[in-house]
Write a protein that holds these residues in place. Structure first.
Motif, PDB file in Angstrom:
ATOM      1  N   ALA A  31     122.244 111.943 -14.831  1.00 41.57           N
ATOM      2  CA  ALA A  31     121.927 110.922 -15.827  1.00 41.57           C
ATOM      3  C   ALA A  31     120.765 111.349 -16.720  1.00 41.57           C
ATOM      4  O   ALA A  31     120.809 111.169 -17.952  1.00 41.57           O
ATOM      5  N   LEU A  32     119.729 111.911 -16.108  1.00 38.26           N
ATOM      6  CA  LEU A  32     118.571 112.351 -16.880  1.00 38.26           C
ATOM      7  C   LEU A  32     118.937 113.476 -17.850  1.00 38.26           C
ATOM      8  O   LEU A  32     118.541 113.472 -19.017  1.00 38.26           O
ATOM      9  N   MET A  33     119.714 114.419 -17.364  1.00 32.17           N
ATOM     10  CA  MET A  33     120.103 115.569 -18.185  1.00 32.17           C
ATOM     11  C   MET A  33     120.967 115.133 -19.361  1.00 32.17           C
ATOM     12  O   MET A  33     120.713 115.509 -20.511  1.00 32.17           O
ATOM     13  N   LEU A  34     121.979 114.348 -19.093  1.00 30.33           N
ATOM     14  CA  LEU A  34     122.897 113.941 -20.153  1.00 30.33           C
ATOM     15  C   LEU A  34     122.241 112.940 -21.104  1.00 30.33           C
ATOM     16  O   LEU A  34     122.506 112.951 -22.314  1.00 30.33           O
ATOM     17  N   GLY A  35     121.377 112.090 -20.571  1.00 33.33           N
ATOM     18  CA  GLY A  35     120.654 111.159 -21.434  1.00 33.33           C
ATOM     19  C   GLY A  35     119.733 111.878 -22.395  1.00 33.33           C
ATOM     20  O   GLY A  35     119.683 111.564 -23.592  1.00 33.33           O
ATOM     21  N   TYR A  36     119.006 112.857 -21.887  1.00 36.26           N
ATOM     22  CA  TYR A  36     118.105 113.654 -22.740  1.00 36.26           C
ATOM     23  C   TYR A  36     118.909 114.384 -23.807  1.00 36.26           C
ATOM     24  O   TYR A  36     118.512 114.416 -24.983  1.00 36.26           O
ATOM     25  N   SER A  37     120.016 114.978 -23.424  1.00 43.48           N
ATOM     26  CA  SER A  37     120.827 115.739 -24.374  1.00 43.48           C
ATOM     27  C   SER A  37     121.409 114.837 -25.461  1.00 43.48           C
ATOM     28  O   SER A  37     121.472 115.223 -26.634  1.00 43.48           O
ATOM     29  N   THR A  38     121.819 113.631 -25.070  1.00 44.79           N
ATOM     30  CA  THR A  38     122.362 112.692 -26.052  1.00 44.79           C
ATOM     31  C   THR A  38     121.307 112.278 -27.068  1.00 44.79           C
ATOM     32  O   THR A  38     121.533 112.329 -28.288  1.00 44.79           O
ATOM     33  N   LEU A  39     120.133 111.885 -26.573  1.00 45.81           N
ATOM     34  CA  LEU A  39     119.074 111.437 -27.479  1.00 45.81           C
ATOM     35  C   LEU A  39     118.568 112.574 -28.361  1.00 45.81           C
ATOM     36  O   LEU A  39     118.332 112.388 -29.561  1.00 45.81           O
ATOM     37  N   SER A  40     118.418 113.767 -27.777  1.00 41.35           N
ATOM     38  CA  SER A  40     117.954 114.908 -28.568  1.00 41.35           C
ATOM     39  C   SER A  40     118.996 115.327 -29.594  1.00 41.35           C
ATOM     40  O   SER A  40     118.657 115.711 -30.717  1.00 41.35           O
ATOM     41  N   GLY A  41     120.269 115.254 -29.211  1.00 36.59           N
ATOM     42  CA  GLY A  41     121.329 115.576 -30.160  1.00 36.59           C
ATOM     43  C   GLY A  41     121.361 114.593 -31.321  1.00 36.59           C
ATOM     44  O   GLY A  41     121.530 114.983 -32.478  1.00 36.59           O
ATOM     45  N   MET A  42     121.163 113.306 -31.029  1.00 38.27           N
ATOM     46  CA  MET A  42     121.111 112.293 -32.082  1.00 38.27           C
ATOM     47  C   MET A  42     119.927 112.524 -33.012  1.00 38.27           C
ATOM     48  O   MET A  42     120.032 112.340 -34.233  1.00 38.27           O
ATOM     49  N   ALA A  43     118.801 112.951 -32.428  1.00 36.86           N
ATOM     50  CA  ALA A  43     117.602 113.171 -33.239  1.00 36.86           C
ATOM     51  C   ALA A  43     117.804 114.296 -34.256  1.00 36.86           C
ATOM     52  O   ALA A  43     117.154 114.305 -35.305  1.00 36.86           O
ATOM     53  N   GLN A  44     118.710 115.238 -33.947  1.00 33.56           N
ATOM     54  CA  GLN A  44     118.978 116.330 -34.877  1.00 33.56           C
ATOM     55  C   GLN A  44     119.576 115.818 -36.192  1.00 33.56           C
ATOM     56  O   GLN A  44     119.472 116.457 -37.221  1.00 33.56           O
ATOM     57  N   ARG A  45     120.183 114.672 -36.147  1.00 31.23           N
ATOM     58  CA  ARG A  45     120.788 114.104 -37.359  1.00 31.23           C
ATOM     59  C   ARG A  45     119.768 113.450 -38.283  1.00 31.23           C
ATOM     60  O   ARG A  45     120.071 113.149 -39.437  1.00 31.23           O
ATOM     61  N   TYR A  46     118.568 113.193 -37.756  1.00 35.50           N
ATOM     62  CA  TYR A  46     117.602 112.399 -38.511  1.00 35.50           C
ATOM     63  C   TYR A  46     116.299 113.159 -38.770  1.00 35.50           C
ATOM     64  O   TYR A  46     115.211 112.589 -38.719  1.00 35.50           O
ATOM     65  N   GLY A  47     116.429 114.443 -39.026  1.00 31.30           N
ATOM     66  CA  GLY A  47     115.272 115.205 -39.460  1.00 31.30           C
ATOM     67  C   GLY A  47     114.372 115.734 -38.372  1.00 31.30           C
ATOM     68  O   GLY A  47     113.257 116.188 -38.658  1.00 31.30           O
ATOM     69  N   SER A  48     114.808 115.675 -37.120  1.00 33.33           N
ATOM     70  CA  SER A  48     114.011 116.261 -36.044  1.00 33.33           C
ATOM     71  C   SER A  48     113.969 117.776 -36.206  1.00 33.33           C
ATOM     72  O   SER A  48     114.799 118.371 -36.889  1.00 33.33           O
ATOM     73  N   GLU A  49     112.969 118.417 -35.593  1.00 34.07           N
ATOM     74  CA  GLU A  49     112.879 119.876 -35.676  1.00 34.07           C
ATOM     75  C   GLU A  49     114.184 120.496 -35.187  1.00 34.07           C
ATOM     76  O   GLU A  49     114.649 120.177 -34.082  1.00 34.07           O
ATOM     77  N   PRO A  50     114.798 121.381 -35.975  1.00 34.61           N
ATOM     78  CA  PRO A  50     116.112 121.932 -35.615  1.00 34.61           C
ATOM     79  C   PRO A  50     116.093 122.650 -34.265  1.00 34.61           C
ATOM     80  O   PRO A  50     115.206 123.464 -33.998  1.00 34.61           O
ATOM     81  N   GLU A  51     117.060 122.323 -33.434  1.00 33.32           N
ATOM     82  CA  GLU A  51     117.200 122.954 -32.127  1.00 33.32           C
ATOM     83  C   GLU A  51     118.660 123.302 -31.881  1.00 33.32           C
ATOM     84  O   GLU A  51     119.566 122.633 -32.391  1.00 33.32           O
ATOM     85  N   ALA A  52     118.870 124.337 -31.080  1.00 31.54           N
ATOM     86  CA  ALA A  52     120.221 124.688 -30.647  1.00 31.54           C
ATOM     87  C   ALA A  52     120.567 123.873 -29.405  1.00 31.54           C
ATOM     88  O   ALA A  52     119.684 123.356 -28.704  1.00 31.54           O
ATOM     89  N   ALA A  53     121.862 123.778 -29.111  1.00 27.79           N
ATOM     90  CA  ALA A  53     122.303 122.995 -27.956  1.00 27.79           C
ATOM     91  C   ALA A  53     121.740 123.548 -26.652  1.00 27.79           C
ATOM     92  O   ALA A  53     121.400 122.783 -25.738  1.00 27.79           O
ATOM     93  N   ASN A  54     121.639 124.865 -26.536  1.00 27.67           N
ATOM     94  CA  ASN A  54     121.111 125.435 -25.290  1.00 27.67           C
ATOM     95  C   ASN A  54     119.623 125.125 -25.112  1.00 27.67           C
ATOM     96  O   ASN A  54     119.146 124.929 -23.992  1.00 27.67           O
ATOM     97  N   THR A  55     118.881 125.055 -26.224  1.00 27.83           N
ATOM     98  CA  THR A  55     117.458 124.702 -26.137  1.00 27.83           C
ATOM     99  C   THR A  55     117.289 123.245 -25.729  1.00 27.83           C
ATOM    100  O   THR A  55     116.383 122.902 -24.960  1.00 27.83           O
ATOM    101  N   ILE A  56     118.165 122.381 -26.236  1.00 31.57           N
ATOM    102  CA  ILE A  56     118.141 120.973 -25.835  1.00 31.57           C
ATOM    103  C   ILE A  56     118.419 120.849 -24.335  1.00 31.57           C
ATOM    104  O   ILE A  56     117.726 120.125 -23.613  1.00 31.57           O
TER     105      ILE A  56
END
Length: 254
Positions: A31-56
């Motif tokens: 739950a923690l892993m997938l929750g973090y990945s979901t929120l971080s992935g969403m943040a990429q759409r709104y101007g967050s510092e660009p990250e790759a999926a593996n870094t997330i």
């Protein structure tokens, strides 16, 4: 000898999967892993510092999921002392180093597979959620992060069991491991010894998840060694903890 070891491993394997704590810790890590990945992935759409999926995925593993791994491995040892089950365990397997080996043989593959699967799922989820935003992930980078996370989770699990055998306390083990992985490297760096930081198990584990020459997203500096060396450093810490834990188990009464 081989039959005795396999019997001890089979017994520990059964105990591992028969307690609720195992399932709760695995579920919490997921739950923690997938929750973090979901929120971080969403943040990429709104101007967050660009990250790759593996870094997330790496961030989710280091900042959150690894604590579920630490709890799981710690309780696998210390819960027997809390409930008095260690007496029965040592009656069934009187050669004490064999008990340490059996628990390690259960923790190692389970946590390796868990790390690889969780990392793969987190990378896939982050890629879908960020929908082309952020940075791309190469196959090589994804493979390094997934295998590195599996190896790191497995070796941190062994580190926890070793310290658990030595301290016999869930609270003491959790505090010791968490301090060793996170605050202690920061303290060492603040004391003017940043060259030692990559040789602590937590930072070495992250270095094992990053392609050679690329910066560690936690320390923001490239590792002074290849990814496999990071796992070797983690393994050295784990072996040292298991040696100490075995020595304590042999000398003290249950």
């Amino acid at each position: 000898m081989r039959t005795a070891v396999s019997g001890a491993v089979a017994a520990e394997w059964t105990k591992f999967w028969s307690v609720r704590a195992t399932w709760w810790c695995l579920a919490a890590g997921t739950a923690l892993m997938l929750g973090y990945s979901t929120l971080s992935g969403m943040a990429q759409r709104y101007g967050s510092e660009p990250e790759a999926a593996n870094t997330i995925a790496l961030g989710g593993g280091f900042y959150l999921a690894q604590f579920a791994v630490i709890a799981l491995a710690t309780l696998f040892v210390t819960s027997e002392y809390a409930g008095g089950g260690i007496r029965s365990t040592l009656l069934w397997t009187p050669v004490r180093p064999r008990v340490v080996l059996a628990k390690a043989a259960v923790v190692l593959p389970v946590l390796f597979v868990s790390g690889v699967v969780l990392c793969g799922a987190a990378m896939g989820l982050a890629s879908v959620v960020k929908d082309g935003h952020g940075l791309p992930t190469s196959v090589a980078a994804g493979f390094t992060t997934a295998t590195g996370m599996g190896g790191y989770f497995a070796l941190v699990g062994l580190l926890c069991t070793g310290i658990g055998w030595a301290l016999r306390s869930a609270a003491g083990t959790l505090v010791t491991v968490i301090v060793l992985l996170v605050p202690l490297p920061l303290i060492v760096a603040s004391l003017g010894l940043p060259e030692l930081v990559p040789y602590f198990p937590g930072i070495a584990g992250v270095n094992a998840m990053v392609e050679e020459g690329h910066p560690n997203p936690i320390t923001m500096s490239p590792a002074p060694y290849a990814p496999w060396v990071g796992l070797a450093i983690c393994a050295a810490w784990a072996v040292a903890a298991l040696v100490v834990g075995t020595a304590v188990l042999r000398r003290r009464d249950a």
